[in-house]
Motif scaffolding. Structure first.
Motif, mmCIF file in Angstrom:
data_model
loop_
_atom_site.group_PDB
_atom_site.id
_atom_site.type_symbol
_atom_site.label_atom_id
_atom_site.label_comp_id
_atom_site.label_asym_id
_atom_site.label_seq_id
_atom_site.Cartn_x
_atom_site.Cartn_y
_atom_site.Cartn_z
ATOM 1 N N HIS A 106 0.850 -1.189 0.000
ATOM 2 C CA HIS A 106 0.000 0.000 0.000
ATOM 3 C C HIS A 106 0.891 1.246 0.000
ATOM 4 O O HIS A 106 1.967 1.249 0.614
ATOM 5 N N PRO A 107 0.482 2.319 -0.717
ATOM 6 C CA PRO A 107 1.330 3.518 -0.807
ATOM 7 C C PRO A 107 1.733 4.113 0.540
ATOM 8 O O PRO A 107 2.768 4.782 0.637
ATOM 9 N N SER A 108 0.956 3.858 1.581
ATOM 10 C CA SER A 108 1.315 4.354 2.907
ATOM 11 C C SER A 108 2.532 3.643 3.476
ATOM 12 O O SER A 108 3.161 4.125 4.432
ATOM 13 N N GLY A 109 2.856 2.471 2.907
ATOM 14 C CA GLY A 109 3.956 1.666 3.404
ATOM 15 C C GLY A 109 3.623 0.877 4.645
ATOM 16 O O GLY A 109 4.498 0.216 5.226
ATOM 17 N N ARG A 110 2.359 0.893 5.073
ATOM 18 C CA ARG A 110 1.958 0.235 6.322
ATOM 19 C C ARG A 110 1.343 -1.140 6.124
ATOM 20 O O ARG A 110 1.199 -1.892 7.090
ATOM 21 N N TRP A 111 0.975 -1.482 4.885
ATOM 22 C CA TRP A 111 0.238 -2.728 4.663
ATOM 23 C C TRP A 111 0.766 -3.468 3.444
ATOM 24 O O TRP A 111 1.022 -2.860 2.405
ATOM 25 N N LEU A 112 0.892 -4.785 3.572
ATOM 26 C CA LEU A 112 1.237 -5.640 2.442
ATOM 27 C C LEU A 112 -0.019 -6.379 2.002
ATOM 28 O O LEU A 112 -0.711 -6.994 2.821
ATOM 29 N N LEU A 113 -0.324 -6.316 0.723
ATOM 30 C CA LEU A 113 -1.476 -6.993 0.138
ATOM 31 C C LEU A 113 -0.988 -8.222 -0.613
ATOM 32 O O LEU A 113 0.021 -8.166 -1.323
ATOM 33 N N SER A 114 -1.703 -9.327 -0.492
ATOM 34 C CA SER A 114 -1.305 -10.550 -1.195
ATOM 35 C C SER A 114 -2.515 -11.290 -1.733
ATOM 36 O O SER A 114 -3.618 -11.194 -1.184
ATOM 37 N N ALA A 115 -2.293 -12.034 -2.819
ATOM 38 C CA ALA A 115 -3.343 -12.829 -3.457
ATOM 39 C C ALA A 115 -2.916 -14.287 -3.492
ATOM 40 O O ALA A 115 -1.764 -14.603 -3.820
ATOM 41 N N ASP A 116 -3.857 -15.176 -3.164
ATOM 42 C CA ASP A 116 -3.609 -16.619 -3.149
ATOM 43 C C ASP A 116 -4.381 -17.265 -4.285
ATOM 44 O O ASP A 116 -5.621 -17.350 -4.229
ATOM 45 N N PHE A 117 -3.649 -17.762 -5.276
ATOM 46 C CA PHE A 117 -4.310 -18.360 -6.432
ATOM 47 C C PHE A 117 -5.034 -19.650 -6.083
ATOM 48 O O PHE A 117 -6.162 -19.887 -6.506
ATOM 49 N N GLY A 118 -4.383 -20.501 -5.315
ATOM 50 C CA GLY A 118 -4.947 -21.822 -5.045
ATOM 51 C C GLY A 118 -6.244 -21.785 -4.269
ATOM 52 O O GLY A 118 -7.132 -22.607 -4.498
ATOM 53 N N SER A 119 -6.382 -20.837 -3.340
ATOM 54 C CA SER A 119 -7.569 -20.768 -2.494
ATOM 55 C C SER A 119 -8.526 -19.649 -2.888
ATOM 56 O O SER A 119 -9.608 -19.530 -2.317
ATOM 57 N N GLY A 120 -8.134 -18.796 -3.842
ATOM 58 C CA GLY A 120 -9.004 -17.701 -4.245
ATOM 59 C C GLY A 120 -9.224 -16.694 -3.136
ATOM 60 O O GLY A 120 -10.332 -16.188 -2.958
ATOM 61 N N SER A 121 -8.170 -16.386 -2.395
ATOM 62 C CA SER A 121 -8.295 -15.474 -1.257
ATOM 63 C C SER A 121 -7.277 -14.346 -1.349
ATOM 64 O O SER A 121 -6.267 -14.452 -2.046
ATOM 65 N N VAL A 122 -7.564 -13.267 -0.615
ATOM 66 C CA VAL A 122 -6.644 -12.143 -0.514
ATOM 67 C C VAL A 122 -6.426 -11.834 0.956
ATOM 68 O O VAL A 122 -7.306 -12.072 1.798
ATOM 69 N N ALA A 123 -5.229 -11.320 1.271
ATOM 70 C CA ALA A 123 -4.878 -11.087 2.670
ATOM 71 C C ALA A 123 -4.165 -9.752 2.827
ATOM 72 O O ALA A 123 -3.631 -9.188 1.872
ATOM 73 N N VAL A 124 -4.162 -9.262 4.075
ATOM 74 C CA VAL A 124 -3.476 -8.022 4.430
ATOM 75 C C VAL A 124 -2.594 -8.299 5.645
ATOM 76 O O VAL A 124 -3.026 -8.937 6.608
ATOM 77 N N HIS A 125 -1.338 -7.825 5.576
ATOM 78 C CA HIS A 125 -0.418 -7.926 6.702
ATOM 79 C C HIS A 125 0.126 -6.539 7.037
ATOM 80 O O HIS A 125 0.430 -5.758 6.131
ATOM 81 N N PRO A 126 0.288 -6.232 8.320
ATOM 82 C CA PRO A 126 0.902 -4.950 8.695
ATOM 83 C C PRO A 126 2.409 -4.986 8.480
ATOM 84 O O PRO A 126 3.045 -6.041 8.583
ATOM 85 N N ILE A 127 2.978 -3.835 8.182
ATOM 86 C CA ILE A 127 4.423 -3.674 8.019
ATOM 87 C C ILE A 127 4.919 -2.751 9.128
ATOM 88 O O ILE A 127 4.408 -1.643 9.294
ATOM 89 N N ASP A 128 5.902 -3.212 9.911
ATOM 90 C CA ASP A 128 6.378 -2.367 11.005
ATOM 91 C C ASP A 128 7.502 -1.441 10.529
ATOM 92 O O ASP A 128 7.870 -1.438 9.340
ATOM 93 N N ALA A 129 8.060 -0.656 11.443
ATOM 94 C CA ALA A 129 9.055 0.352 11.084
ATOM 95 C C ALA A 129 10.315 -0.238 10.480
ATOM 96 O O ALA A 129 11.021 0.418 9.722
ATOM 97 N N SER A 130 10.607 -1.504 10.815
ATOM 98 C CA SER A 130 11.799 -2.158 10.272
ATOM 99 C C SER A 130 11.558 -2.744 8.890
ATOM 100 O O SER A 130 12.497 -3.173 8.232
ATOM 101 N N GLY A 131 10.293 -2.784 8.464
ATOM 102 C CA GLY A 131 9.936 -3.433 7.203
ATOM 103 C C GLY A 131 9.428 -4.842 7.391
ATOM 104 O O GLY A 131 8.924 -5.459 6.443
ATOM 105 N N ALA A 132 9.562 -5.387 8.607
ATOM 106 C CA ALA A 132 9.095 -6.747 8.882
ATOM 107 C C ALA A 132 7.566 -6.798 8.910
ATOM 108 O O ALA A 132 6.888 -5.781 9.077
ATOM 109 N N LEU A 133 7.039 -8.001 8.753
ATOM 110 C CA LEU A 133 5.595 -8.213 8.673
ATOM 111 C C LEU A 133 5.021 -8.689 10.000
ATOM 112 O O LEU A 133 5.645 -9.483 10.712
#
Length: 414
Positions: free
Chosen positions: A166-193
């Motif tokens: 995400h342009p804010s740099g706070r969220w990682l978006l991902s898509a799962d082909f096998g299950s047809g799902s999408v997910a969101v993960h937070p990104i901390d100050a170090s870049g870790a998830l």
């Protein structure tokens, strides 16, 4: 996209689906970046089960930024692959490219990242993220200053095939082909998830006959920043969500449907923000879409030609020049790059022709940040082709010999 049925649960993996579509002609191909995105290529065997995801580093201080090379100096290039495919890579390929000549020089490999089939970089340029395309879907963060793997997080789905930040740099978006799902993960100050904050599986509309379920292939942020869009090959649908930027949760607000059997794979926005272009893998077409920022609603236009002359072709991904004047499409099967003039402030694409990609099965394409070079990751030939882009007419001219990289499925120039 790729796919095939998994013996244990009947779900489709991205890595074998094109093999079923293409029959014997595709059966010898290696697995392929999605975006990319639906379409990958076939693999003789399913990828092995992923190891349990690592926990992110507890570091909370952002790493020092890398020194930026001069505009005329070498720039970083990262290449995604399938580590579990025969002849595949050992991790994320590290290289550099010359902005003037387009020449690529290999620098090594970031290991410890399984099946990194799609890559994305944080807006601050300090952290790289990879989709781990395995049965147990996961995403991995890598600090670029020292190439340290910061850890992985499970997506909650299967065969993660696409990531974006995400342009804010706070969220990682991902898509799962096998299950047809999408997910969101937070990104901390170090870049870790951090732990996943959202997971949504596409259950409506029902997947079309023969699809054996939904197949999410891409998850990106719209230009307005408040909406995120997921492209699903299996349901012929682009889903619009409102992203809660404080909590990282998703609320579906709209659906846009292609014609039945189009198999949408990858959506690319015009810089103006009011239009986007959709590559439809299954019916070999592209469509111009209009986007309404206030509602997040996408309207899909009429299908038009990819310029392919091959009997079987799977369009993969579009890229638009920074000035919004030209668009390019990767054609797998035809092994070409289609060139379009963008007209009417983004509302119209006019096909200008195609050029050979100088490789086999261009899985993904990307422009350099200044738009002067186009990189094509050719999955079956295991190469990255580089083209100079003529800013005056959008013409493409091959820049030297392709760069060899095992099962190249994603090229990310910085």
């Amino acid at each position: 996209m790729s796919s095939g049925t998994d013996a244990a649960d009947g779900r489709w993996s991205r890595r074998r689906f094109v093999g079923l579509l293409g029959g014997a002609a595709a059966a010898s191909a290696l697995a392929g970046c999605g975006s990319g995105s639906a379409g990958g290529s076939p693999d003789a065997e399913e990828a092995p089960q992923a190891a349990p995801p690592q926990q992110p580093s507890s570091a909370s201080t952002a790493s020092a930024p890398q020194a930026s090379p001069s505009p005329s100096g070498p720039r970083p290039l990262y290449v995604g692959t399938y580590t579990s495919a025969e002849g595949g890579g050992k991790g994320i390929g590290v290289a550099s490219y010359d902005p003037g000549s387009g020449r690529i020089t290999g620098r090594g490999t970031i290991t410890g990242v399984p099946d990194p089939s799609y890559l994305a970089v944080h807006p601050n340029g300090r952290t790289l993220y990879a989709a781990n395309e395995r049965e147990a879907g996961a995403v991995t963060a890598v600090r670029l200053s020292d190439e340290k793997v910061l850890g992985s997080r499970a997506t909650g789905g299967a065969h993660t095939c696409h990531v974006s930040v995400h342009p804010s740099g706070r969220w990682l978006l991902s898509a799962d082909f096998g299950s047809g799902s999408v997910a969101v993960h937070p990104i901390d100050a170090s870049g870790a998830l951090g732990d996943r904050t959202a997971l949504d599986t596409h259950t409506r509309p029902a997947p079309r006959q023969g699809q054996q379920g939904p197949h999410a292939h891409q998850f990106i942020t719209a230009p307005d920043g408040g909406h995120v869009l997921a492209v699903d090959f299996g349901t012929d649908t682009v889903y619009s969500y409102r992203l809660n930027e404080k909590a990282g949760t998703l609320t579906e607000v709209a659906q846009a449907h292609t014609r039945a059997g189009a198999g949408p794979r990858h959506l690319t926005f015009h810089p103006g923000g009011r239009h986007a272009y959709l590559a439809n893998e299954a019916d070999d077409t592209v469509t111009v879409c209009t986007y309404e920022a206030s509602s997040g609603r996408l309207t899909i236009g009429k299908p038009q030609s990819t310029g392919s002359k091959a009997g079987t072709n799977y369009p993969a991904q579009l890229a638009v020049t920074p000035d919004g004047a030209y668009a390019f499409l990767a054609n797998r099967g035809d092994n070409s790059l289609a060139r379009y003039a963008v007209e009417a402030d983004g509302a119209r694409l006019r096909l200008l022709g195609t050029v050979p990609v100088d490789g086999d099965f261009p899985r993904q394409i990307a422009l350099s940040p200044d738009g002067g070079l186009l990189f094509a990751a050719n999955q079956r030939s295991g190469t990255v082709s580089v083209f100079r882009v003529d800013g005056a007419n959008g013409g493409l001219r091959l820049a030297g010999e392709p760069f060899a990289s095992p099962v190249a499925v994603c090229a990310l120039p910085l």
